[in-house]
Write a protein that holds these residues in place. Structure first.
Motif, PDB file in Angstrom:
ATOM      1  N   GLN A   3       0.828  -1.215   0.000  1.00  0.00           N
ATOM      2  CA  GLN A   3       0.000   0.000   0.000  1.00  0.00           C
ATOM      3  C   GLN A   3       0.863   1.265   0.000  1.00  0.00           C
ATOM      4  N   ILE A  49       0.830   4.058  -3.074  1.00  0.00           N
ATOM      5  CA  ILE A  49       0.518   5.475  -2.825  1.00  0.00           C
ATOM      6  C   ILE A  49       1.643   6.355  -3.366  1.00  0.00           C
ATOM      7  N   MET A  58      -5.451   6.440  -3.794  1.00  0.00           N
ATOM      8  CA  MET A  58      -4.501   6.714  -2.707  1.00  0.00           C
ATOM      9  C   MET A  58      -5.210   6.809  -1.364  1.00  0.00           C
ATOM     10  N   ARG A  72      -6.229   3.346  -0.200  1.00  0.00           N
ATOM     11  CA  ARG A  72      -5.100   2.567   0.308  1.00  0.00           C
ATOM     12  C   ARG A  72      -4.656   3.071   1.677  1.00  0.00           C
ATOM     13  N   ALA A  73      -4.716   4.381   1.900  1.00  0.00           N
ATOM     14  CA  ALA A  73      -4.376   4.925   3.219  1.00  0.00           C
ATOM     15  C   ALA A  73      -5.365   4.406   4.265  1.00  0.00           C
ATOM     16  N   LEU A  82      -4.901  10.471   4.213  1.00  0.00           N
ATOM     17  CA  LEU A  82      -4.097  11.118   3.189  1.00  0.00           C
ATOM     18  C   LEU A  82      -4.586  12.552   3.004  1.00  0.00           C
ATOM     19  N   ALA A 114       0.717  10.964   3.521  1.00  0.00           N
ATOM     20  CA  ALA A 114      -0.084   9.867   4.071  1.00  0.00           C
ATOM     21  C   ALA A 114       0.488   9.486   5.429  1.00  0.00           C
TER      22      ALA A 114
END
Length: 257
Positions: free
Chosen positions: A148, A152, A210, A213-214, A221, A234
Motif C-alpha cells: 500500500q 501510494i 490513494m 489505500r491509506a 491522506l 499519508a
C-alpha cells in the motif's frame, strides 16, 4: 426501553454497514493488486521476451550486413537500439506493476528503485530520504503494508510527473509519534483536488485510490500546496504497518473456493 432498543439496533446496523464497506474496499484493493501483478508477469514473460528476441535478431542482421551494405547495417543497428530501449521500458513497467520485493515487505528497496526509474524515464531529480527512526518500521513492515505504501508513492509520483510538470520530487519516510509518515513533494504546477465525497472522475481515480489505500492501513491522506510545492502526505498507525492485514488478500477469481 423500546426507544433504547431501537437506538441500539440502529447503531448496530450502522456499524455493520461500515464494516461491510471496509471489507468491500479491501476486496477491491486486493483484486486490483492481483490484476496488476498478472499484467506485470505477462509483460515480462510475453512482450518483454519477444522484444528481447527481436533485438537479438536485429543485432545478428546488422552483423551480416556489415560487409555487404553499410547503410542497411546501420539501419539494422539503429533498430536494435530502439528495441533495446523498448525492452528496458517493458521491464521497468513490469517491475512497477509487480515488484518482487513487496512480498518480503521491503519498502525501502522498492521506493529507491521507483525513484531511480522516475529519474531515468522523466529526466527529473527524485530524491528519497528515509529518517533513521522510520527505517526500522519500514524494514519490519508486513507485505500488505509495503504494497500500500509503495502504490501510494507510485501514484503520487505519476501525478507529479505526468500532470504537475515538475523538475524535482522529494520522497520522505519519517516516524512521527506512533505514526509512519510518507510524503511526496514536487515543485510542479500542482493539480485540482476533487472533494473527498465527490464521485471520482477520469482525473480523480488516482487520488481516490490513494485515499482508499491509506484507509486500508487505518491512515489518512491529505494534499496541500505551499510555497510553490505540492505535498501528498499519508500517515499510518505504526501498529498497522507492522501487523498483518485484518483483511487478507482474496483468492484469485479463477481459483476454487
Amino acid at each position: 426501553m423500546p426507544l433504547r432498543a431501537s437506538s441500539i439496533a440502529a447503531e448496530s446496523g450502522q456499524a455493520s454497514i461500515a464494516l461491510s464497506g471496509r471489507r468491500l474496499e479491501h476486496a477491491l484493493i486486493s483484486v486490483a493488486e492481483q490484476e496488476q501483478e498478472r499484467i506485470g508477469r505477462e509483460l515480462h514473460d510475453g512482450l518483454g521476451q519477444e522484444l528481447a528476441g527481436a533485438a537479438f535478431l536485429a543485432k545478428a542482421l546488422a552483423s551480416k550486413l556489415g560487409g555487404i551494405n553499410a547503410d542497411a547495417a546501420a539501419d539494422a543497428e539503429w533498430i536494435k537500439v530502439i528495441l533495446g530501449r523498448c525492452v528496458e521500458d517493458v521491464r521497468t513497467l513490469s517491475r512497477q506493476l509487480s515488484p518482487t520485493e513487496l512480498e518480503k515487505g521491503d519498502v525501502i528497496s522498492t521506493l529507491d528503485r521507483l525513484c531511480a526509474d522516475a529519474e531515468r524515464m522523466y529526466g527529473l531529480s527524485c530524491q528519497l530520504a528515509i529518517e533513521p527512526a522510520a527505517r526500522a518500521s519500514s524494514e519490519s513492515a508486513s507485505a500488505d503494508a509495503a504494497r500500500q505504501i509503495f502504490r501510494i508513492c507510485q501514484e503520487a509520483l505519476n501525478n507529479a510527473t505526468r500532470h504537475g510538470a515538475c523538475r524535482t520530487v522529494r520522497v520522505t519516510l519519517a516516524l512521527r509519534g506512533a505514526h509512519l509518515r510518507l510524503a511526496v513533494s514536487d515543485d510542479g504546477r500542482g493539480f485540482a483536488v476533487p472533494p473527498r465525497r465527490a464521485e471520482p472522475g477520469p482525473g480523480g481515480i488516482g487520488l481516490h485510490s490513494m485515499r482508499l489505500r491509506a484507509r486500508h492501513l487505518g491512515g489518512r491522506l491529505r494534499i496541500a500546496r505551499r510555497k510553490g510545492w505540492t505535498h501528498v502526505v499519508a500517515r499510518f498507525p505504526q501498529a498497522s504497518v507492522l501487523a498483518p492485514s485484518l483483511f487478507p488478500p482474496q483468492p484469485p477469481m479463477d481459483s476454487p473456493p
